[in-house]
Design an enzyme around this catalytic site. Structure first.
Site, PDB file in Angstrom:
ATOM      1  N   GLY A  13       0.818  -1.205   0.000  1.00 32.43           N
ATOM      2  CA  GLY A  13       0.000   0.000   0.000  1.00 32.43           C
ATOM      3  C   GLY A  13       0.850   1.252   0.000  1.00 32.43           C
ATOM      4  CG  HIS A  14       4.654   1.305   0.339  1.00 35.72           C
ATOM      5  ND1 HIS A  14       4.351   0.183   1.084  1.00 35.72           N
ATOM      6  CD2 HIS A  14       5.861   1.067  -0.228  1.00 35.72           C
ATOM      7  CE1 HIS A  14       5.346  -0.683   0.981  1.00 35.72           C
ATOM      8  NE2 HIS A  14       6.272  -0.170   0.182  1.00 35.72           N
ATOM      9  CB  ALA A  15       4.659   4.278  -4.803  1.00 31.86           C
ATOM     10  NE  ARG A  27       5.709  -0.628  -4.062  1.00 31.99           N
ATOM     11  CZ  ARG A  27       6.958  -0.835  -4.429  1.00 31.99           C
ATOM     12  NH1 ARG A  27       7.695  -1.681  -3.797  1.00 31.99           N
ATOM     13  NH2 ARG A  27       7.503  -0.132  -5.404  1.00 31.99           N
TER      14      ARG A  27
END
Length: 138
Positions: free
Chosen positions: A52-54, A99
């Protein structure tokens, strides 16, 4: 700007033996980056999502060391899901890709090799902010 199609499955080397298999991974050789951090996720409860981040700059290789899981890739315009279920295949992720890791099997272990040490300032944790930057709106 990176897109989800820049992320690819990498077949890792395998040394097979009757007594078990071995997969060596070398930074700068097997991977197009030096490995500066290794971590793994395990004991993930059913239905949980990880990631839950990039990352602004970081590159990674994600491997299903045991079991299986899906990786949702998002570049702010395109989405793609990759299923990982073999320890000799890894998913190479470029920077600027959102992702999410989903659908972990029981006993699933996610091994991650990263191009840099942990730096909070490298993360996009807000999806709307990430999309705005990825689409060139900021």
């Amino acid at each position: 700007m990176a897109n989800v199609f820049d992320c690819s499955i990498v077949e890792l080397p395998r040394i097979t033996s009757e007594s078990g298999n071995l997969t060596p991974i070398y930074g700068g050789v097997t991977l197009p980056f030096d490995i500066k951090r290794v971590y793994y996720l395990y004991d993930i409860p059913g239905g949980e999502t990880r990631g839950g981040h990039a990352h602004r700059d970081l590159y990674q290789l994600i491997v299903a060391a045991s079991g299986s899981f899906d990786v949702l890739l998002d570049d702010g315009k395109n989405r793609r899901v990759v299923h990982l279920n073999r320890p000799y295949f890894g998913l190479y992720l470029t920077n600027m890709i959102w992702r999410e890791l989903l659908n972990f099997s029981s006993g699933g272990i996610c091994l991650v090799l990263a191009s840099d040490v942990y730096r909070e300032d490298d993360y996009y944790r807000d999806y709307a902010e990430f999309c705005s930057v990825a689409r060139g709106e900021q």
